[in-house]
Design a protein around this motif. Structure first.
Motif, PDB file in Angstrom:
ATOM      1  N   ALA A  66       0.834  -1.209   0.000  1.00 12.24           N
ATOM      2  CA  ALA A  66       0.000   0.000   0.000  1.00 12.24           C
ATOM      3  C   ALA A  66       0.868   1.258   0.000  1.00 12.24           C
ATOM      4  O   ALA A  66       0.594   2.217  -0.727  1.00 12.24           O
ATOM      5  N   ASP A  67       1.929   1.251   0.806  1.00 15.61           N
ATOM      6  CA  ASP A  67       2.851   2.396   0.853  1.00 15.61           C
ATOM      7  C   ASP A  67       3.487   2.642  -0.519  1.00 15.61           C
ATOM      8  O   ASP A  67       3.665   3.789  -0.943  1.00 15.61           O
ATOM      9  N   ALA A  68       3.842   1.558  -1.193  1.00 23.34           N
ATOM     10  CA  ALA A  68       4.469   1.681  -2.518  1.00 23.34           C
ATOM     11  C   ALA A  68       3.484   2.276  -3.515  1.00 23.34           C
ATOM     12  O   ALA A  68       3.857   3.120  -4.346  1.00 23.34           O
ATOM     13  N   TYR A  69       2.234   1.840  -3.463  1.00 22.59           N
ATOM     14  CA  TYR A  69       1.203   2.433  -4.330  1.00 22.59           C
ATOM     15  C   TYR A  69       1.056   3.931  -4.039  1.00 22.59           C
ATOM     16  O   TYR A  69       0.927   4.748  -4.961  1.00 22.59           O
ATOM     17  N   LEU A  70       1.068   4.272  -2.760  1.00 22.96           N
ATOM     18  CA  LEU A  70       0.937   5.680  -2.379  1.00 22.96           C
ATOM     19  C   LEU A  70       2.091   6.505  -2.927  1.00 22.96           C
ATOM     20  O   LEU A  70       1.897   7.620  -3.420  1.00 22.96           O
ATOM     21  N   GLN A 125      -6.004   4.753  -5.484  1.00 20.37           N
ATOM     22  CA  GLN A 125      -7.098   3.801  -5.320  1.00 20.37           C
ATOM     23  C   GLN A 125      -6.580   2.439  -4.862  1.00 20.37           C
ATOM     24  O   GLN A 125      -7.153   1.816  -3.964  1.00 20.37           O
ATOM     25  N   ASN A 126      -5.511   1.979  -5.482  1.00 17.21           N
ATOM     26  CA  ASN A 126      -4.934   0.696  -5.054  1.00 17.21           C
ATOM     27  C   ASN A 126      -4.343   0.789  -3.651  1.00 17.21           C
ATOM     28  O   ASN A 126      -4.397  -0.173  -2.874  1.00 17.21           O
ATOM     29  N   ALA A 127      -3.769   1.943  -3.333  1.00 14.43           N
ATOM     30  CA  ALA A 127      -3.238   2.140  -1.980  1.00 14.43           C
ATOM     31  C   ALA A 127      -4.365   2.029  -0.956  1.00 14.43           C
ATOM     32  O   ALA A 127      -4.233   1.338   0.062  1.00 14.43           O
ATOM     33  N   ILE A 128      -5.473   2.698  -1.226  1.00 17.22           N
ATOM     34  CA  ILE A 128      -6.619   2.664  -0.310  1.00 17.22           C
ATOM     35  C   ILE A 128      -7.127   1.234  -0.132  1.00 17.22           C
ATOM     36  O   ILE A 128      -7.407   0.791   0.988  1.00 17.22           O
ATOM     37  N   GLN A 129      -7.246   0.530  -1.238  1.00 23.00           N
ATOM     38  CA  GLN A 129      -7.737  -0.849  -1.179  1.00 23.00           C
ATOM     39  C   GLN A 129      -6.851  -1.713  -0.287  1.00 23.00           C
ATOM     40  O   GLN A 129      -7.339  -2.476   0.557  1.00 23.00           O
ATOM     41  N   GLN A 130      -5.534  -1.585  -0.452  1.00 24.52           N
ATOM     42  CA  GLN A 130      -4.609  -2.405   0.333  1.00 24.52           C
ATOM     43  C   GLN A 130      -4.614  -2.000   1.809  1.00 24.52           C
ATOM     44  O   GLN A 130      -4.542  -2.862   2.700  1.00 24.52           O
ATOM     45  N   ASN A 152      -6.659  -0.087  15.735  1.00 23.56           N
ATOM     46  CA  ASN A 152      -6.466   1.052  14.844  1.00 23.56           C
ATOM     47  C   ASN A 152      -4.972   1.331  14.731  1.00 23.56           C
ATOM     48  O   ASN A 152      -4.324   1.694  15.720  1.00 23.56           O
ATOM     49  N   ASP A 153      -4.431   1.155  13.563  1.00 21.30           N
ATOM     50  CA  ASP A 153      -3.016   1.408  13.322  1.00 21.30           C
ATOM     51  C   ASP A 153      -2.873   2.847  12.827  1.00 21.30           C
ATOM     52  O   ASP A 153      -3.278   3.166  11.717  1.00 21.30           O
ATOM     53  N   PHE A 154      -2.297   3.709  13.663  1.00 22.06           N
ATOM     54  CA  PHE A 154      -2.193   5.129  13.317  1.00 22.06           C
ATOM     55  C   PHE A 154      -1.444   5.325  12.005  1.00 22.06           C
ATOM     56  O   PHE A 154      -1.853   6.116  11.153  1.00 22.06           O
ATOM     57  N   TYR A 155      -0.348   4.597  11.839  1.00 22.08           N
ATOM     58  CA  TYR A 155       0.461   4.735  10.623  1.00 22.08           C
ATOM     59  C   TYR A 155      -0.357   4.417   9.377  1.00 22.08           C
ATOM     60  O   TYR A 155      -0.336   5.163   8.393  1.00 22.08           O
ATOM     61  N   VAL A 156      -1.077   3.316   9.414  1.00 23.10           N
ATOM     62  CA  VAL A 156      -1.859   2.902   8.252  1.00 23.10           C
ATOM     63  C   VAL A 156      -2.978   3.901   7.969  1.00 23.10           C
ATOM     64  O   VAL A 156      -3.189   4.312   6.819  1.00 23.10           O
ATOM     65  N   ILE A 157      -3.679   4.323   9.000  1.00 23.03           N
ATOM     66  CA  ILE A 157      -4.817   5.230   8.795  1.00 23.03           C
ATOM     67  C   ILE A 157      -4.355   6.592   8.306  1.00 23.03           C
ATOM     68  O   ILE A 157      -4.970   7.183   7.419  1.00 23.03           O
ATOM     69  N   LYS A 158      -3.245   7.090   8.852  1.00 22.15           N
ATOM     70  CA  LYS A 158      -2.782   8.410   8.387  1.00 22.15           C
ATOM     71  C   LYS A 158      -2.379   8.363   6.915  1.00 22.15           C
ATOM     72  O   LYS A 158      -2.619   9.309   6.160  1.00 22.15           O
ATOM     73  N   ASN A 159      -1.771   7.271   6.484  1.00 20.32           N
ATOM     74  CA  ASN A 159      -1.411   7.138   5.074  1.00 20.32           C
ATOM     75  C   ASN A 159      -2.650   6.967   4.202  1.00 20.32           C
ATOM     76  O   ASN A 159      -2.710   7.486   3.081  1.00 20.32           O
TER      77      ASN A 159
END
Length: 240
Positions: A89-93, A99-104, A115-122
């Motif tokens: 997901a980070d690589a897509y971002l 869209q692919n980043a969001i999906q992953q 709730n993973d703060f890192y994942v949600i903030k990205n």
């Protein structure tokens, strides 16, 4: 091909100088003696055997950014783990495939009860780029009490989403937290424009004048990096 390799080396070395607060004279050597300067910098400031693979990978990613995505897709297919999915997901971002980043990111969160703060903030960053403001509000509620939320870009994006949803007072309350001297220049410019839209001219002018003053003390790399922002600040100041 050699030309692009040299450009990639320069880009990596300059990024490394800024990231690690290395003496800025290295930037002049890297820019004006491209190949030799970059190699000397790598050998004296960066390189050791343990970092060799990492450096090679980062340079490869600059030249061919989709290679990183393809490698991580294979890695996820081989081992469907939470971290592998987040890495993809980070690589897509990074390459702007929001869209692919969001999906992953969503799939990663589905398999993680916390709730993973890192994942949600990205993911919030990705939502911002696709203008999905309702999702920003929805997901940000779960991390607003996190210690890293105040005065973060995530809080700033949250403020922008509140503005889009017509919640102007709440938006201002969150946007103003980004007004920190010698940082967040682009965000502070946007905040100043927001204040102008609410006829708060004096407050907006104070922020813009502060940015203009801070620009006089920027390092040359930062002046290049924020050149368009500074120019826009001066342009807006002239209209007030």
């Amino acid at each position: 091909m050699l030309y692009y390799i040299v450009i990639a080396l320069q880009a990596f070395c300059i990024y490394h100088v800024i990231k690690n607060n290395t003496s800025y004279y290295w930037i002049f050597l890297i820019l004006f003696v491209p190949a030799v300067g970059s190699i000397v910098y790598l050998i004296t400031q960066v390189y050791n055997k343990r970092d060799a693979d990492k450096i090679t990978n980062e340079i490869t990613n600059i030249i061919n950014p989709t290679k990183k995505v393809k490698d991580l897709e294979k890695q996820l297919a081989f081992s469907d783990s939470y971290q592998n999915r987040v890495n993809l997901a980070d690589a897509y971002l990074e390459i702007g495939d929001y869209q692919n980043a969001i999906q992953q990111y969503k799939e990663a969160l589905d398999g993680n009860p916390q709730n993973d703060f890192y994942v949600i903030k990205n993911m919030v960053e990705a939502f911002y780029h696709v203008e999905d403001y309702k999702s920003i509000l929805h997901y940000t509620e779960g991390i607003s009490s996190h210690k890293e939320f105040p005065k973060s870009r995530t809080q700033f994006i949250y403020g922008l989403a509140l503005e889009k949803e017509g919640k102007l007072d709440e938006a201002e309350e969150n946007l103003k937290c980004i007004d920190v001297r010698f940082s967040f220049y682009n965000e502070r410019l946007i905040y100043a424009k927001f204040l102008l839209s609410r006829n708060k001219t004096d407050e907006a002018k104070e922020i813009l004048e502060s940015i203009s003053s801070e620009a006089q003390h920027m390092t040359k790399p930062n002046k290049r990096l924020y050149r368009s922002t500074i120019a826009e600040v001066e342009k807006v100041l002239q209209t007030i």
